[in-house]
Design an enzyme around this catalytic site. Structure first.
Site, PDB file in Angstrom:
ATOM      1  N   SER A 259       5.331   7.057   4.131  1.00  9.20           N
ATOM      2  CA  SER A 259       5.715   5.648   4.276  1.00  9.20           C
ATOM      3  C   SER A 259       5.113   4.813   3.163  1.00  9.20           C
ATOM      4  O   SER A 259       4.220   5.254   2.436  1.00  9.20           O
ATOM      5  CB  SER A 259       5.222   5.120   5.616  1.00  9.20           C
ATOM      6  N   LYS A 260       5.605   3.591   3.081  1.00 13.78           N
ATOM      7  CA  LYS A 260       5.102   2.676   2.060  1.00 13.78           C
ATOM      8  C   LYS A 260       3.607   2.448   2.263  1.00 13.78           C
ATOM      9  O   LYS A 260       2.846   2.315   1.322  1.00 13.78           O
ATOM     10  CB  LYS A 260       5.875   1.359   2.133  1.00 13.78           C
TER      11      LYS A 260
END
Ligand code: GLU
Length: 495
Positions: A259-260
């Site tokens: 994920s970011k």
């Protein structure tokens, strides 16, 4: 096999994640491998999640990576034979297909309000069940009732009528044989009166059919939708494309989807290009070839030890059979390793065009030849273009000060005197080629019985000002006689 036609079908809901780029890449490699067509379709029927600028971002990312689109959004001349390729511009197409499904009894109108749906969900959860909108819940209304409610202006949706207790048998090119019992599946919404638009499922199937897609290659997160898609193809009586669901990209620590947040925490980008101030791979200084090479090997392997692949080599080697079922762990260090390999393999000419803009930023004007030579000498110590400044600056700018440690270590004892002797030797040399410099200076050092390390490091102090840089003969050859002597004189002067 029919001529291969694949599509990358992103929704413009934000920047493209590197997982999305990998999906596009695998589609592209597959298309090129089989002499097929690569289509870009923009799936923008969810107006709630539409993000301005996302489509342009997607196009720019693909362009940067060298993923060429043959047909679809962004292609000159309207995009191709199935234009338009943006779903929001295809609105009129989907309604007829929704009607067809209702007409054949494969889909039906439902009028539940948001409150009713919430209540059903809460009640199911109170019973310890997961809410599933299916045969147990659905109400099949007679046509007259549907007409009456519609006339009243009640909002409606068209839902797929999921068959009861049927085992759907599916084949996936990566996952193999997959079976699902329909009792675990929802009557998914296919069309909404609220915006007069289809949902992803209907628009996606209809477009894949109309655009004659032969292979659907997409992320694993779409695997749960596959039974519905199979059943939709069956309901329409259409031939299905083949499906291939790509493994997830996993966090560097292994567990869970990349994920970011992982990128923010561990300091690596998850987007190809910058987005809202966050740097992408491009702005971090990655070469697109390195980024693409790294991505290609996240979930696919060639079955050999080879790790470095140009796009052409990837096309020649790629096959869906060698895509793994299990998630691919992203390793930031490995990404840097790929970047370093590409940096080290650059030619002098390529390095000149990488270094020149950096030199310009620092107000240095030089020839491409010198920029290329300096960068070429130092390339093995660089990973990113920005590293080249520190590594090569002293080729272009004489030291204005001397590194403390280097200075106290070498500017003492006989060294200053030896340096002035060396200055005379260097002043007497006409041919400043590497081989001649090396032979002449070497012979002189030997004849005098001086310590090689002491002489070279004192010279390095004068020419570089610090304990870094390539071999001293490389530096002297690069600087040439005048500049070499000037820098030696400077050291004596400054003191
Ligand atoms: N629009 C979907 C997405 O954003 C496409 C999924 C598919 O390829 O079927 O990923």
């Amino acid at each position: 096999m029919n001529k291969v036609r694949v599509r990358f079908a992103p929704s413009p809901t934000g920047p493209l994640h590197m997982g999305g780029v990998r999906t596009a890449l695998y589609n592209y490699l597959f298309a090129r491998r089989h002499g097929g067509t690569m289509i870009l379709r923009i799936e923008d029927t969810d107006s709630q999640r539409f993000v301005p600028g996302a489509e342009a971002y997607i196009l720019e990312s693909l362009r940067w990576c060298g993923i060429e689109i043959d047909e679809g959004v962004g292609v000159k001349g309207g995009g191709g034979p199935h234009a338009p390729y943006r779903q929001s511009e295809r609105k009129d197409i989907y309604w007829n297909f929704a009607q067809q499904l209702v007409g054949m009894g494969a889909a039906y109108y439902a009028f539940d309000t948001a409150e009713e749906l919430d209540r059903m969900r809460t009640e199911a959860e109170a019973r310890g069940e997961t809410f599933c909108y299916n045969a147990a819940v659905r109400k099949m209304l007679p046509d007259s009732e549907i007409e009456r409610l519609k006339a009243e202006g009640r909002p409606w949706v068209i839902r797929f009528k999921m068959p009861e207790n049927e085992t759907v048998e599916m084949d996936d090119r990566i996952r193999g044989h997959v079976t699902v019992n329909t009792d675990t599946l929802d009557d998914k919404v296919l069309f909404k009166s609220s915006d007069g638009l289809p949902t992803y499922h209907l628009a996606n199937i209809v477009d894949d059919h109309l655009m004659e897609i032969t292979h659907v290659i997409r992320g694993e997160e779409w695997l749960p939708s596959l039974p519905l898609h199979f059943l939709l193809y069956r309901a329409f009586g259409w031939q299905r494309p083949e499906f291939a669901h790509l493994p997830l990209l996993l966090k560097p620590t292994g567990g869970g989807k990349l994920s970011k947040r992982d990128g923010d925490k561990m300091g690596f980008p998850v987007f190809p290009l910058s987005w809202e101030g966050g740097l992408g791979y491009r702005e971090e200084g990655y070469f697109p070839e390195a980024f693409v090479n790294m991505l290609a090997l996240l979930g696919w392997n060639p079955g050999t030890e080879q790790e470095l692949f140009s796009m052409e080599e990837l096309i020649a080697a790629f096959s869906l059979e060698r895509v793994s079922k299990s998630g691919a762990r992203f390793q930031p260090d490995k990404a840097k390793w790929f970047q370093a390999q590409y940096m080290h393999a650059k030619t002098e000419c390529e390095l000149a065009s990488i270094l020149q803009p950096i030199l310009k930023e620092h107000g240095i004007v030089t020839t491409d030849e010198l920029a290329g030579r300096a960068a070429f000498l130092m390339r093995e110590r660089a990973v990113f273009p920005a590293d080249l400044w520190d590594l090569t600056a002293y080729f272009f700018v004489a030291p204005t000060g001397y590194e403390e440690k280097q200075f106290t270590k070498y500017w003492k004892g006989d060294n200053p005197r030896i340096l002035s002797e060396l200055r005379e030797v260097l002043a007497g040399i006409e041919d400043y080629s590497l081989t001649n410099l090396e032979a002449t200076v070497h012979a002189w050092i030997e004849s005098k019985g001086y310590g090689m390390g002491q002489v070279m490091n004192t010279l390095r102090l004068a020419l570089v000002g610090a304990g870094k840089g390539p071999g001293m003969y490389d530096v002297v050859e690069f600087l040439g006689k005048d500049e070499t002597l000037r820098r030696i004189d400077n050291l004596f002067h400054i003191l």
